[in-house]
Design a protein around this motif. Structure first.
Motif, PDB file in Angstrom:
ATOM      1  N   VAL A  23      51.014  27.852  32.069  1.00 19.01           N
ATOM      2  CA  VAL A  23      50.560  28.937  31.381  1.00 19.01           C
ATOM      3  C   VAL A  23      51.688  29.884  30.954  1.00 19.01           C
ATOM      4  O   VAL A  23      51.819  30.358  29.932  1.00 19.01           O
ATOM      5  CB  VAL A  23      49.084  29.559  31.955  1.00 19.01           C
ATOM      6  N   LYS A  24      52.434  29.986  32.048  1.00 20.74           N
ATOM      7  CA  LYS A  24      53.653  30.850  31.565  1.00 20.74           C
ATOM      8  C   LYS A  24      54.346  30.104  30.618  1.00 20.74           C
ATOM      9  O   LYS A  24      54.965  30.791  29.833  1.00 20.74           O
ATOM     10  CB  LYS A  24      54.557  30.768  33.255  1.00 20.74           C
ATOM     11  N   LYS A  25      54.743  29.073  30.466  1.00 26.19           N
ATOM     12  CA  LYS A  25      55.340  28.130  29.573  1.00 26.19           C
ATOM     13  C   LYS A  25      54.745  28.271  28.285  1.00 26.19           C
ATOM     14  O   LYS A  25      55.437  28.540  27.307  1.00 26.19           O
ATOM     15  CB  LYS A  25      55.744  26.763  29.955  1.00 26.19           C
ATOM     16  N   ILE A  26      53.385  27.950  28.009  1.00 25.16           N
ATOM     17  CA  ILE A  26      52.883  27.983  26.915  1.00 25.16           C
ATOM     18  C   ILE A  26      52.846  29.487  26.317  1.00 25.16           C
ATOM     19  O   ILE A  26      52.851  29.736  24.920  1.00 25.16           O
ATOM     20  CB  ILE A  26      51.316  27.502  27.047  1.00 25.16           C
ATOM     21  N   CYS A  27      52.442  30.463  27.093  1.00 25.38           N
ATOM     22  CA  CYS A  27      52.418  31.895  26.602  1.00 25.38           C
ATOM     23  C   CYS A  27      53.958  32.612  26.673  1.00 25.38           C
ATOM     24  O   CYS A  27      53.802  33.722  26.372  1.00 25.38           O
ATOM     25  CB  CYS A  27      51.688  32.615  27.704  1.00 25.38           C
ATOM     26  N   ASN A  28      54.835  31.762  26.970  1.00 29.77           N
ATOM     27  CA  ASN A  28      56.367  32.499  26.845  1.00 29.77           C
ATOM     28  C   ASN A  28      56.359  33.771  27.699  1.00 29.77           C
ATOM     29  O   ASN A  28      56.578  34.755  27.376  1.00 29.77           O
ATOM     30  CB  ASN A  28      56.641  32.649  25.481  1.00 29.77           C
ATOM     31  N   ILE A  29      55.713  33.620  29.143  1.00 24.70           N
ATOM     32  CA  ILE A  29      55.785  34.839  29.909  1.00 24.70           C
ATOM     33  C   ILE A  29      57.072  34.741  30.769  1.00 24.70           C
ATOM     34  O   ILE A  29      57.445  33.735  31.338  1.00 24.70           O
ATOM     35  CB  ILE A  29      54.698  34.808  30.753  1.00 24.70           C
ATOM     36  N   SER A  30      58.019  35.741  30.702  1.00 18.16           N
ATOM     37  CA  SER A  30      59.180  35.791  31.481  1.00 18.16           C
ATOM     38  C   SER A  30      59.002  35.989  33.034  1.00 18.16           C
ATOM     39  O   SER A  30      59.864  35.415  33.851  1.00 18.16           O
ATOM     40  CB  SER A  30      60.040  36.840  30.447  1.00 18.16           C
ATOM     41  N   ASP A  31      58.053  36.898  33.188  1.00 11.77           N
ATOM     42  CA  ASP A  31      57.789  36.957  35.005  1.00 11.77           C
ATOM     43  C   ASP A  31      57.377  35.904  35.379  1.00 11.77           C
ATOM     44  O   ASP A  31      56.620  35.072  34.965  1.00 11.77           O
ATOM     45  CB  ASP A  31      56.771  38.239  34.960  1.00 11.77           C
ATOM     46  N   PHE A  32      57.714  35.996  36.706  1.00 12.26           N
ATOM     47  CA  PHE A  32      57.376  34.824  37.651  1.00 12.26           C
ATOM     48  C   PHE A  32      55.975  35.104  38.384  1.00 12.26           C
ATOM     49  O   PHE A  32      56.000  36.418  38.783  1.00 12.26           O
ATOM     50  CB  PHE A  32      58.498  34.338  38.657  1.00 12.26           C
ATOM     51  N   PRO A  33      55.036  34.373  38.301  1.00  9.86           N
ATOM     52  CA  PRO A  33      53.874  34.635  39.080  1.00  9.86           C
ATOM     53  C   PRO A  33      54.085  35.038  40.588  1.00  9.86           C
ATOM     54  O   PRO A  33      54.824  34.576  40.967  1.00  9.86           O
ATOM     55  CB  PRO A  33      53.104  33.387  39.036  1.00  9.86           C
ATOM     56  N   LYS A  34      53.289  36.006  41.182  1.00  8.38           N
ATOM     57  CA  LYS A  34      53.459  36.188  42.460  1.00  8.38           C
ATOM     58  C   LYS A  34      52.306  35.613  43.310  1.00  8.38           C
ATOM     59  O   LYS A  34      51.214  35.682  43.175  1.00  8.38           O
ATOM     60  CB  LYS A  34      53.151  37.750  42.672  1.00  8.38           C
ATOM     61  N   PHE A  35      52.837  34.944  44.065  1.00 12.12           N
ATOM     62  CA  PHE A  35      51.967  33.956  45.015  1.00 12.12           C
ATOM     63  C   PHE A  35      52.056  34.487  46.147  1.00 12.12           C
ATOM     64  O   PHE A  35      52.929  35.084  46.775  1.00 12.12           O
ATOM     65  CB  PHE A  35      52.457  32.305  45.053  1.00 12.12           C
ATOM     66  N   GLY A  36      50.901  34.214  47.201  1.00  7.31           N
ATOM     67  CA  GLY A  36      50.857  34.722  48.586  1.00  7.31           C
ATOM     68  C   GLY A  36      50.479  36.032  48.776  1.00  7.31           C
ATOM     69  O   GLY A  36      50.684  36.635  49.738  1.00  7.31           O
ATOM     70  N   LYS A  37      50.049  36.694  47.787  1.00  5.61           N
ATOM     71  CA  LYS A  37      49.514  38.253  48.158  1.00  5.61           C
ATOM     72  C   LYS A  37      47.954  38.334  48.416  1.00  5.61           C
ATOM     73  O   LYS A  37      47.783  39.558  48.811  1.00  5.61           O
ATOM     74  CB  LYS A  37      49.556  38.895  46.645  1.00  5.61           C
ATOM     75  N   MET A  38      47.263  37.186  48.316  1.00  2.66           N
ATOM     76  CA  MET A  38      45.915  37.411  48.793  1.00  2.66           C
ATOM     77  C   MET A  38      45.825  36.807  50.454  1.00  2.66           C
ATOM     78  O   MET A  38      46.558  35.946  50.606  1.00  2.66           O
ATOM     79  CB  MET A  38      44.922  36.370  47.866  1.00  2.66           C
ATOM     80  N   GLU A  39      45.082  37.180  51.140  1.00  2.00           N
ATOM     81  CA  GLU A  39      44.652  36.733  52.395  1.00  2.00           C
ATOM     82  C   GLU A  39      44.185  35.508  52.235  1.00  2.00           C
ATOM     83  O   GLU A  39      43.457  34.901  51.420  1.00  2.00           O
ATOM     84  CB  GLU A  39      43.622  37.587  53.187  1.00  2.00           C
ATOM     85  N   LYS A  40      44.970  34.608  53.184  1.00  2.00           N
ATOM     86  CA  LYS A  40      44.287  33.149  53.292  1.00  2.00           C
ATOM     87  C   LYS A  40      43.159  32.780  53.606  1.00  2.00           C
ATOM     88  O   LYS A  40      42.569  33.428  54.349  1.00  2.00           O
ATOM     89  CB  LYS A  40      45.264  32.199  53.923  1.00  2.00           C
TER      90      LYS A  40
END
Length: 92
Positions: A23-40
């Motif tokens: 989705v980042k590539k398709i939407c040309n989003i420069s920011d990197f997704p933040k993972f690990g922010k939710m409690e497992k």
């Protein structure tokens, strides 16, 4: 056939990371997704979740016609065409 339920999808396993990067590539989003922010959550990390399409392939001889990249692109384009954000706010 009445009452049967079928999974519809690619039948392939994709991680959230895989989908986010697509989705980042398709939407040309420069920011990197933040993972690990939710409690497992145990229920979300013990299994692999994907659309098992064996049943629909066997019973209806169905198979996917488009791949995940094209499917995501078509959904994103549809959301832009119908002003999805406006409808989303109405639903919530």
């Amino acid at each position: 056939m009445s009452g049967e339920a079928f999974n519809i999808g690619t039948g392939r396993i994709y991680t959230i990371y895989d989908l986010a990067m697509k989705v980042k590539k398709i939407c040309n989003i420069s920011d990197f997704p933040k993972f690990g922010k939710m409690e497992k959550r145990i229920w979300d990390h013990e299994k692999q979740w994907y659309a098992n399409i064996d049943k629909i392939k066997t019973i209806l001889n169905w198979k996917p016609k488009i791949d995940i990249n094209r499917g995501l692109l078509e959904i994103i384009n549809w959301q832009k065409e119908v002003d999805y954000d406006k409808y989303y706010q109405k639903w919530h």
